[in-house]
Write an enzyme that holds these catalytic residues in place. Structure first.
Site, PDB file in Angstrom:
ATOM      1  N   ARG A  50      -7.580  70.613 -20.710  1.00 35.08           N
ATOM      2  CA  ARG A  50      -6.521  69.700 -21.806  1.00 35.08           C
ATOM      3  C   ARG A  50      -6.617  68.503 -22.430  1.00 35.08           C
ATOM      4  NH1 ARG A  50      -1.295  72.319 -20.410  1.00 35.08           N
ATOM      5  NH2 ARG A  50      -1.797  74.343 -19.815  1.00 35.08           N
ATOM      6  N   ARG A  89       1.406  67.427 -33.105  1.00 36.42           N
ATOM      7  CA  ARG A  89       2.507  68.436 -32.730  1.00 36.42           C
ATOM      8  C   ARG A  89       3.875  68.532 -33.538  1.00 36.42           C
ATOM      9  NH1 ARG A  89       5.769  71.437 -30.991  1.00 36.42           N
ATOM     10  NH2 ARG A  89       5.764  72.186 -28.787  1.00 36.42           N
ATOM     11  N   TYR A 122       1.829  86.052 -16.115  1.00 38.49           N
ATOM     12  CA  TYR A 122       2.666  85.813 -17.305  1.00 38.49           C
ATOM     13  C   TYR A 122       3.443  87.099 -17.864  1.00 38.49           C
ATOM     14  CZ  TYR A 122       1.204  80.952 -16.824  1.00 38.49           C
ATOM     15  OH  TYR A 122       0.878  79.738 -16.555  1.00 38.49           O
ATOM     16  N   ARG A 156      -0.747  65.960 -24.831  1.00 35.86           N
ATOM     17  CA  ARG A 156       0.458  65.290 -24.850  1.00 35.86           C
ATOM     18  C   ARG A 156       0.239  63.676 -24.222  1.00 35.86           C
ATOM     19  NH1 ARG A 156       4.575  69.449 -22.215  1.00 35.86           N
ATOM     20  NH2 ARG A 156       2.459  69.812 -21.310  1.00 35.86           N
ATOM     21  N   ASP A 181      -4.486  78.598 -26.859  1.00 39.80           N
ATOM     22  CA  ASP A 181      -3.469  78.877 -25.319  1.00 39.80           C
ATOM     23  C   ASP A 181      -4.064  80.280 -24.962  1.00 39.80           C
ATOM     24  OD1 ASP A 181      -1.415  77.236 -23.868  1.00 39.80           O
ATOM     25  OD2 ASP A 181      -1.220  79.597 -23.476  1.00 39.80           O
TER      26      ASP A 181
HETATM   27  O1  CP3 Z   1      -7.808  72.221 -23.108  1.00 43.18           O
HETATM   28  C1  CP3 Z   1      -7.613  72.018 -24.161  1.00 43.18           C
HETATM   29  O2  CP3 Z   1      -7.340  70.844 -24.739  1.00 43.18           O
HETATM   30  C2  CP3 Z   1      -7.561  73.191 -25.070  1.00 43.18           C
HETATM   31  C3  CP3 Z   1      -6.216  73.794 -25.296  1.00 43.18           C
HETATM   32  C4  CP3 Z   1      -5.527  74.541 -24.045  1.00 43.18           C
HETATM   33  C5  CP3 Z   1      -3.942  74.356 -23.895  1.00 43.18           C
HETATM   34  N1  CP3 Z   1      -3.717  75.447 -23.072  1.00 43.18           N
HETATM   35  C6  CP3 Z   1      -3.126  73.837 -24.795  1.00 43.18           C
HETATM   36  C7  CP3 Z   1      -1.829  73.685 -24.528  1.00 43.18           C
HETATM   37  C8  CP3 Z   1      -5.931  75.398 -22.957  1.00 43.18           C
HETATM   38  C9  CP3 Z   1      -7.300  75.533 -22.695  1.00 43.18           C
HETATM   39  C10 CP3 Z   1      -4.736  75.864 -22.477  1.00 43.18           C
HETATM   40  C11 CP3 Z   1      -5.194  76.873 -21.395  1.00 43.18           C
HETATM   41  C12 CP3 Z   1      -3.929  77.417 -20.450  1.00 43.18           C
HETATM   42  N2  CP3 Z   1      -2.543  77.520 -21.055  1.00 43.18           N
HETATM   43  C13 CP3 Z   1      -3.922  77.621 -19.093  1.00 43.18           C
HETATM   44  C14 CP3 Z   1      -5.403  77.699 -18.393  1.00 43.18           C
HETATM   45  C15 CP3 Z   1      -5.346  76.363 -17.976  1.00 43.18           C
HETATM   46  C16 CP3 Z   1      -4.326  75.767 -16.944  1.00 43.18           C
HETATM   47  O3  CP3 Z   1      -4.002  74.593 -17.379  1.00 43.18           O
HETATM   48  O4  CP3 Z   1      -4.220  76.269 -15.698  1.00 43.18           O
HETATM   49  C17 CP3 Z   1      -2.566  78.168 -18.953  1.00 43.18           C
HETATM   50  C18 CP3 Z   1      -2.237  78.556 -17.483  1.00 43.18           C
HETATM   51  C19 CP3 Z   1      -1.770  78.009 -20.048  1.00 43.18           C
HETATM   52  C20 CP3 Z   1      -0.551  78.435 -20.186  1.00 43.18           C
HETATM   53  C21 CP3 Z   1       0.471  77.312 -20.885  1.00 43.18           C
HETATM   54  N3  CP3 Z   1       0.411  76.696 -21.957  1.00 43.18           N
HETATM   55  C22 CP3 Z   1       1.418  76.803 -19.921  1.00 43.18           C
HETATM   56  C23 CP3 Z   1       2.073  77.133 -18.694  1.00 43.18           C
HETATM   57  C24 CP3 Z   1       2.041  75.874 -20.860  1.00 43.18           C
HETATM   58  C25 CP3 Z   1       3.300  75.029 -20.556  1.00 43.18           C
HETATM   59  C26 CP3 Z   1       3.191  73.872 -19.479  1.00 43.18           C
HETATM   60  C27 CP3 Z   1       2.661  72.663 -20.277  1.00 43.18           C
HETATM   61  O5  CP3 Z   1       1.825  72.186 -19.629  1.00 43.18           O
HETATM   62  O6  CP3 Z   1       3.302  72.454 -21.039  1.00 43.18           O
HETATM   63  C28 CP3 Z   1       1.330  75.851 -21.928  1.00 43.18           C
HETATM   64  C29 CP3 Z   1       1.557  74.877 -23.269  1.00 43.18           C
HETATM   65  C30 CP3 Z   1       0.533  73.977 -23.724  1.00 43.18           C
HETATM   66  N4  CP3 Z   1      -0.948  74.564 -23.747  1.00 43.18           N
HETATM   67  C31 CP3 Z   1       0.439  72.858 -24.137  1.00 43.18           C
HETATM   68  C32 CP3 Z   1      -0.848  72.582 -24.423  1.00 43.18           C
HETATM   69  C33 CP3 Z   1      -1.269  71.344 -25.000  1.00 43.18           C
HETATM   70  C34 CP3 Z   1       1.744  71.764 -24.264  1.00 43.18           C
HETATM   71  C35 CP3 Z   1       2.597  72.435 -25.129  1.00 43.18           C
HETATM   72  C36 CP3 Z   1       3.030  71.255 -26.262  1.00 43.18           C
HETATM   73  O7  CP3 Z   1       2.254  70.784 -26.650  1.00 43.18           O
HETATM   74  O8  CP3 Z   1       4.271  71.417 -26.270  1.00 43.18           O
END
Ligand code: CP3
Length: 342
Positions: A26, A39, A151, A30, A76
């Site tokens: 990640r 964003r 999910y 943010r 994602d």
């Molecule tokens: O790693 C990186 O920088 C690349 C991008 C990336 C994102 N999500 C961006 C993201 C990657 C590799 C993921 C993987 C992901 N997404 C996983 C597996 C890794 C982990 O963290 O366990 C999972 C379970 C998800 C599902 C997901 N996406 C959730 C549960 C959420 C909401 C919770 C949160 O952290 O906000 C997201 C949203 C998300 N994916 C954001 C980002 C940058 C935040 C959303 C935003 O910017 O508004």
């Protein structure tokens, strides 16, 4: 310079590098003000994922700031259910949501249209590769079938993935069909990422930690192996990192069971156990993301312990899970300097 000379690719081939290469799960997100700005301009989170120009920009932001050894595609894991028309949305404060799937919905799943839907993401991979410094590894990724299924079944994130566990016990054959289906569409998606320029790919099984021993074997290890075999049947040189968060002792033969090149370790994995796992090949991890929030001596101590235990073998330095929005960008600078011995 050949692709095989990129530092992370070298470690995936079993080499030990000092200092170890590093990137952070990640790393685009943010905690970075420049991410928050892009964003806000993009509209919804999914709009950002499907916008090749802006997704390329946010992928590159942490590379410009910190010079990590790898960039990870900005996307994602839930673009797969979105491509399967599950009506995915990300609502600020609520996390991801989608239409929960039932046995009839699983029977009707089809791979048709998935590749077309994901074209903008593949376009992003090509654009990132063209814009990256030559020495930087480009990582693609997708979710593991189990984690994506949790999910799809619940229709949202859940604290203990109980809806998916219950569904698996009630409808074992239908659940197995869902996992196989997800393994196959995800393998196709990874092949497309590799063809567009990803040097390696990571499979995120973020919720593997709620599974018992037999279930881990059936729902986590076996479908990931199916994916890896499907990718390697078409791209024999593919480099793959498998990250089963929270799997603990079940990581013991996870590498052998999945045939991954490297296994990701979360911060609960004891370093003494990690040393054993590293005897079979590369490991990635495993700093507690909260140490990056804390900074100071607790950050240094956590880094030093990992380098001391795992620095003598093939290691990709990383966190044990994603960096959180509260992390201070200056603490990431501290981390990069410390890992690189500067
Ligand atoms: O790693 C990186 O920088 C690349 C991008 C990336 C994102 N999500 C961006 C993201 C990657 C590799 C993921 C993987 C992901 N997404 C996983 C597996 C890794 C982990 O963290 O366990 C999972 C379970 C998800 C599902 C997901 N996406 C959730 C549960 C959420 C909401 C919770 C949160 O952290 O906000 C997201 C949203 C998300 N994916 C954001 C980002 C940058 C935040 C959303 C935003 O910017 O508004």
């Amino acid at each position: 310079m050949q692709v095989s000379e990129r530092r992370i690719v070298r470690v995936l081939n079993g080499e030990t590098l000092t200092p170890p290469p590093l990137w952070l799960m990640r790393q685009a997100g943010r905690y970075l003000p420049e991410y928050r700005e892009t964003r806000a301009a993009a509209g919804s989170f999914l709009d950002l994922c499907y916008n090749p120009e802006l997704a390329t920009e946010v992928t590159l932001q942490p590379i410009r700031r910190y010079g990590f050894d790898a960039a990870i595609l900005f996307s994602d894991i839930l673009v797969i259910p979105d491509a399967l028309k599950r009506n995915v949305s990300f609502n600020v404060g609520h996390g991801p949501q989608m239409d929960p799937i039932d046995p009839e919905g699983i029977a009707k799943l089809s791979p048709e249209g998935v590749s077309a839907h994901l074209k903008p993401v593949i376009e992003t991979v090509s654009r990132i590769r063209a814009a990256l410094p030559h020495e930087t590894t480009l990582l693609g990724f997708c979710g593991a079938p189990w984690t994506v299924a949790t999910y799809m079944i619940a229709g949202k994130g859940t604290p203990d993935q109980a809806p998916a566990r219950l569904f698996a016990y009630r409808y074992p054959e239908i659940f197995a069909r869902l996992l196989d289906f997800l393994a196959d569409v995800s393998a196709d998606y990874l092949v497309e990422q590799i063809d567009a320029g990803a040097d390696a790919v990571q499979i995120f099984d973020s919720w593997a930690g709620v599974l018992g021993e037999k279930e881990f074997e059936a729902y986590a290890a076996r479908p990931v192996r199916r994916m890896i075999q499907s990718v390697r049947a078409r791209r024999p040189q593919a480099k793959i990192i498998a990250f089963a968060k929270g799997a603990g002792l079940l990581l013991k033969d996870y590498r052998q069971k999945t045939d991954a090149n490297a296994i990701g370790l979360d911060w609960s994995v004891p370093l003494s156990f990690a040393v054993e796992l590293q005897k079979d090949g590369a490991v990635q991890g495993n700093l507690d993301p909260m140490r990056v929030v804390a900074g100071g001596a607790s950050l240094d101590d956590g880094i030093d312990a990992i380098l001391q235990a795992l620095g003598q073998g093939p290691l990709i330095f990383n966190l044990g899970h994603g960096i959180t929005p509260e992390a201070n960008p200056d603490h990431v600078t501290q981390l990069v300097k410390r890992v690189r011995g500067l």
